[in-house]
Design a protein around this motif. Structure first.
Motif, PDB file in Angstrom:
ATOM      1  N   TYR A  86      -8.166   1.465   2.246  1.00 58.34           N
ATOM      2  CA  TYR A  86      -9.566   1.378   2.678  1.00 58.34           C
ATOM      3  C   TYR A  86      -9.909   2.545   3.590  1.00 58.34           C
ATOM      4  O   TYR A  86      -9.138   2.886   4.490  1.00 58.34           O
ATOM      5  N   GLU A  90     -14.414   0.797   2.726  1.00 54.96           N
ATOM      6  CA  GLU A  90     -14.515   0.860   1.262  1.00 54.96           C
ATOM      7  C   GLU A  90     -13.125   0.880   0.641  1.00 54.96           C
ATOM      8  O   GLU A  90     -12.250   1.639   1.083  1.00 54.96           O
ATOM      9  N   VAL A  92     -10.894   2.326  -1.647  1.00 54.87           N
ATOM     10  CA  VAL A  92     -10.942   3.608  -2.339  1.00 54.87           C
ATOM     11  C   VAL A  92      -9.823   3.774  -3.363  1.00 54.87           C
ATOM     12  O   VAL A  92      -9.913   4.641  -4.237  1.00 54.87           O
ATOM     13  N   MET A 230     -13.403  -4.803   5.218  1.00 56.27           N
ATOM     14  CA  MET A 230     -14.541  -4.394   4.395  1.00 56.27           C
ATOM     15  C   MET A 230     -15.866  -4.601   5.125  1.00 56.27           C
ATOM     16  O   MET A 230     -16.793  -3.805   4.974  1.00 56.27           O
ATOM     17  N   LYS A 233     -15.491  -2.149   8.704  1.00 54.65           N
ATOM     18  CA  LYS A 233     -15.426  -0.729   8.382  1.00 54.65           C
ATOM     19  C   LYS A 233     -14.648   0.126   9.395  1.00 54.65           C
ATOM     20  O   LYS A 233     -15.149   1.162   9.859  1.00 54.65           O
TER      21      LYS A 233
END
Length: 258
Positions: A86, A90, A92, A230, A233
């Motif tokens: 992450y 996000e 990734v 998530m 962040k």
């Protein structure tokens, strides 16, 4: 067979490229969720876990940069079947190892996993559908928000197992003896009460059949930390791919209470 593998054999297989969900692996040995965060966010997560022990029962914590733990004598960077990466919350990347991404400031948390009590459910003749199907357990974000801590907040995630109505009390009794790996269910029955609108569309894992006469039973899930990542962040985090756990050197019986 997978259930007969020792933790060392299972970790060697994953390090060699085996990439499968770990439900049913290494019977009698505890499985754990992984979340690794930079040291500056580690206290927030430890507080988040303390405030939400049903979802985030911490079994072990490493020093910054360590690649093994007291209950996991393998390599946290290579010895799980799959990892998630992450950045700024996000997802990734999902990958087989994270050696090149590892940092000296990463603090790793091993969090209890409900796979640990599945052998006890089977011994009590409670069916475990995703094991029968050879699939991953279905997991869902709920409408229940965890108690926040510092910069971390997020929803409770639950795993679901369909249980014949006449065996629900048995499933509750058996799993309540494992409080360090989520313990008793958080909800039995209507998924809508948790804000889940479609059991056929899990947020993580794979859907399973709920047959006539069965009741969906929901347990708190150790993917909750990743849901918090998530939502909150932080700039960087590594987790296990849901359902692809760390198989530890602790025994299931270590976390069973009378």
């Amino acid at each position: 067979m997978a259930k007969d593998m020792s933790p060392e054999q299972a970790r060697e297989a994953f390090r060699g490229g085996l990439r499968v969900p770990t439900s049913g692996f290494s019977a009698g040995w505890t499985q754990a969720n992984l979340i690794s965060l930079p040291r500056e966010h580690a206290y927030d997560f430890l507080l988040f876990a303390q405030r939400n022990p049903k979802s985030c029962p911490v079994l072990d914590v490493t020093e910054p940069g360590e690649t093994s733990a007291s209950i996991f004598r393998g390599d946290l960077r290579t010895d799980l079947p799959a990892y998630t990466v992450y950045r700024d919350g996000e997802l990734v990347e999902e990958r087989a190892e994270v050696v090149d991404l590892w940092r000296d400031d990463l603090v790793s948390f091993l969090v209890g996993c409900s796979f640990t009590f599945e052998a006890a459910l089977l011994e009590a003749d409670v069916p475990v559908r995703h094991i029968e199907a050879g699939s991953n357990v279905p997991m869902y974000r709920t409408a229940r928000q965890c108690r926040p801590a510092g910069e971390l907040s997020g929803p409770m995630v639950v795993s679901m197992r369909p249980v014949p109505a006449e065996l629900v009390a048995t499933a509750v009794r058996v799993t309540s003896r494992y409080p360090a790996v989520h313990g008793a269910p958080v909800h039995v029955g209507s998924p809508e009460a948790l804000g889940i609108t479609d059991l056929g569309q899990p947020d993580f894992g794979e859907a399973v059949e709920v047959r006539p006469g069965e009741v969906p039973v929901f347990w708190a899930c150790g993917v909750t930390p990743q849901a918090a990542v998530m939502q909150s962040k932080p700039p960087f985090a590594i987790g296990h791919a849901p359902g692809h756990m760390a198989i530890t050197d602790a025994r299931d019986s270590d976390y069973q209470v009378p």
